[in-house]
Design a protein around this motif. Structure first.
Motif, PDB file in Angstrom:
ATOM      1  N   LYS A 279       0.748  -0.949   0.018  1.00 49.24           N
ATOM      2  CA  LYS A 279       0.434   0.090   0.269  1.00 49.24           C
ATOM      3  C   LYS A 279       0.885   1.211   0.146  1.00 49.24           C
ATOM      4  N   TYR A 280       2.091   1.315   0.344  1.00 53.89           N
ATOM      5  CA  TYR A 280       3.305   2.464  -0.097  1.00 53.89           C
ATOM      6  C   TYR A 280       3.842   2.084  -1.067  1.00 53.89           C
ATOM      7  N   SER A 281       3.462   1.873  -2.059  1.00 60.68           N
ATOM      8  CA  SER A 281       4.427   1.836  -2.828  1.00 60.68           C
ATOM      9  C   SER A 281       4.505   3.101  -3.789  1.00 60.68           C
ATOM     10  N   ASP A 282       3.833   3.575  -3.533  1.00 63.43           N
ATOM     11  CA  ASP A 282       3.562   4.809  -4.452  1.00 63.43           C
ATOM     12  C   ASP A 282       4.735   6.176  -4.231  1.00 63.43           C
ATOM     13  N   ARG A 283       4.740   6.030  -2.518  1.00 61.66           N
ATOM     14  CA  ARG A 283       6.395   6.909  -1.770  1.00 61.66           C
ATOM     15  C   ARG A 283       7.949   5.921  -1.735  1.00 61.66           C
ATOM     16  N   ARG A 284       7.331   4.368  -2.100  1.00 61.62           N
ATOM     17  CA  ARG A 284       8.364   3.726  -2.320  1.00 61.62           C
ATOM     18  C   ARG A 284       8.648   3.415  -3.941  1.00 61.62           C
ATOM     19  N   GLN A 285       9.504   4.031  -4.974  1.00 64.12           N
ATOM     20  CA  GLN A 285       9.203   4.445  -5.912  1.00 64.12           C
ATOM     21  C   GLN A 285      10.706   3.175  -6.385  1.00 64.12           C
ATOM     22  N   ILE A 286      10.693   2.347  -7.388  1.00 60.61           N
ATOM     23  CA  ILE A 286      11.640   0.760  -7.450  1.00 60.61           C
ATOM     24  C   ILE A 286      11.638   1.027  -8.771  1.00 60.61           C
ATOM     25  N   LYS A 287      12.757   1.153  -9.219  1.00 60.33           N
ATOM     26  CA  LYS A 287      13.577   1.027 -11.342  1.00 60.33           C
ATOM     27  C   LYS A 287      14.282  -0.014 -10.730  1.00 60.33           C
ATOM     28  N   PHE A 288      14.121  -1.243 -11.819  1.00 63.01           N
ATOM     29  CA  PHE A 288      15.406  -2.431 -11.488  1.00 63.01           C
ATOM     30  C   PHE A 288      17.088  -1.685 -12.793  1.00 63.01           C
ATOM     31  N   TRP A 289      17.917  -1.604 -12.178  1.00 62.62           N
ATOM     32  CA  TRP A 289      18.462  -1.011 -13.317  1.00 62.62           C
ATOM     33  C   TRP A 289      20.132  -2.766 -13.042  1.00 62.62           C
ATOM     34  N   LYS A 290      19.940  -2.873 -14.203  1.00 61.68           N
ATOM     35  CA  LYS A 290      20.763  -4.321 -14.823  1.00 61.68           C
ATOM     36  C   LYS A 290      22.003  -4.184 -14.361  1.00 61.68           C
ATOM     37  N   GLU A 291      22.904  -2.673 -14.797  1.00 62.94           N
ATOM     38  CA  GLU A 291      23.851  -2.271 -13.628  1.00 62.94           C
ATOM     39  C   GLU A 291      24.174  -2.639 -12.534  1.00 62.94           C
TER      40      GLU A 291
END
Length: 106
Positions: free
Chosen positions: A43-55
């Motif tokens: 439910k808090y995912s809008d405040r905890r943004q994640i991007k996956f960086w292959k490096e």
């Protein structure tokens, strides 16, 4: 370092559900992790943004800048440990570095 989430996902859930101020925002660069995919559904995912960086496959510590501090946590082997550095200039420069990476990740 996905090991932090793997070892401490209960703590992360507690922190973001009950402790973190509602205005607190996190932009997280991570390597691929099934647990992070699960965390994105919370439910808090809008405040905890994640991007996956292959490096990030070779990262061995979780590193972040918060305020005037740079924090590093190593959890991929025991003992787990945390290093906290209080340095305004280093924290500023790490934030700028992270911003540049964040903008480059799709």
């Amino acid at each position: 370092d996905q090991a932090f989430t793997e070892h401490y996902n209960t703590w992360i859930h507690w922190y973001w559900s009950e402790v973190a101020p509602k205005e607190c925002q996190l932009k997280l660069l991570s390597n691929e992790s099934n647990i992070e995919e699960e965390m994105k559904k919370k439910k808090y995912s809008d405040r905890r943004q994640i991007k996956f960086w292959k490096e990030t496959k070779r990262f061995t510590a979780t590193t972040w800048a918060v305020g005037d501090y740079v924090m590093m946590i190593t959890t991929n082997e025991k003992p787990h440990y945390l290093i906290q550095i209080h340095d305004t200039n280093l924290a500023h420069n790490m934030r700028e570095l992270f911003k540049g990476i964040w903008e480059g990740v799709k």
